[in-house]
Design a protein around this motif. Structure first.
Motif, PDB file in Angstrom:
ATOM      1  N   ASP A  92      37.832  47.815  44.320  1.00 49.16           N
ATOM      2  CA  ASP A  92      37.963  47.051  43.074  1.00 49.16           C
ATOM      3  C   ASP A  92      39.402  46.923  42.611  1.00 49.16           C
ATOM      4  N   GLN A  93      40.370  47.406  43.396  1.00 44.06           N
ATOM      5  CA  GLN A  93      41.768  47.328  43.002  1.00 44.06           C
ATOM      6  C   GLN A  93      42.217  45.869  42.942  1.00 44.06           C
ATOM      7  N   ASP A  94      43.290  45.636  42.176  1.00 41.62           N
ATOM      8  CA  ASP A  94      43.806  44.278  42.028  1.00 41.62           C
ATOM      9  C   ASP A  94      44.712  43.853  43.177  1.00 41.62           C
ATOM     10  N   ALA A 139      43.156  38.949  45.291  1.00 47.82           N
ATOM     11  CA  ALA A 139      43.596  39.988  44.354  1.00 47.82           C
ATOM     12  C   ALA A 139      42.554  40.276  43.276  1.00 47.82           C
ATOM     13  N   ASP A 140      41.824  39.275  42.854  1.00 41.72           N
ATOM     14  CA  ASP A 140      40.836  39.484  41.794  1.00 41.72           C
ATOM     15  C   ASP A 140      39.436  39.791  42.326  1.00 41.72           C
ATOM     16  N   ALA A 141      39.255  39.815  43.637  1.00 44.39           N
ATOM     17  CA  ALA A 141      37.934  40.052  44.221  1.00 44.39           C
ATOM     18  C   ALA A 141      37.567  41.527  44.135  1.00 44.39           C
ATOM     19  N   LYS A 142      36.296  41.759  43.886  1.00 45.79           N
ATOM     20  CA  LYS A 142      35.749  43.111  43.880  1.00 45.79           C
ATOM     21  C   LYS A 142      34.574  43.123  44.844  1.00 45.79           C
TER      22      LYS A 142
END
Length: 132
Positions: free
Chosen positions: A103-105, A77-80
């Motif tokens: 880049d979404q969560d 979830a936090d990966a971009k």
């Protein structure tokens, strides 16, 4: 003299040199085999655990100047990061390549992206995804 009387009794004088060498080779082979299995497992774990973004092409639609690609992206979830997509013409020449950022969560993203091409593309290929 018969040949039976010149032969030494078996097992009386320990193992022969060939038997000792065979035993050492078996031990060395077992240790090296186990080390290889551990090494492969380590690389596999770090490849899977280290790859925070993965995706697959669900469908694609081509036109004369673009390819619309439906991607399903799975990530932490936090990966971009970004995924690279390319398209090739019928003769195999690359007619388009682009990176698309995610880049979404969310941990799962369905997105249709448009890849501009220099001529009619016949494929949509996901080359890979990379975390920042």
């Amino acid at each position: 003299m018969s040949t039976a009387s010149t032969q030494l009794p078996e097992g009386r004088y320990g193992h022969s040199a060939d038997e000792r060498a065979d035993r050492k080779l078996k031990i060395v082979g077992s240790v090296l085999g186990a080390a290889l299995v551990v090494l492969i497992g380590w690389f596999a774990y770090h490849y899977v655990a280290g790859n925070k973004i993965s995706a697959e092409v669900i469908t694609f639609k081509t036109s004369g100047t673009a390819v619309q690609v439906h991607l399903e992206v799975r990530k932490d979830a936090d990966a971009k990061g970004y995924c690279t997509v390319r398209s090739q013409a019928e003769d195999g020449a690359e007619v388009g390549r682009a990176d698309f950022r995610f880049d979404q969560d969310a941990s799962r993203i369905d997105k249709v992206v448009t890849l501009r091409t220099t001529s009619r593309g016949t494929t949509a290929e996901l080359l890979g995804c990379h975390a920042d």
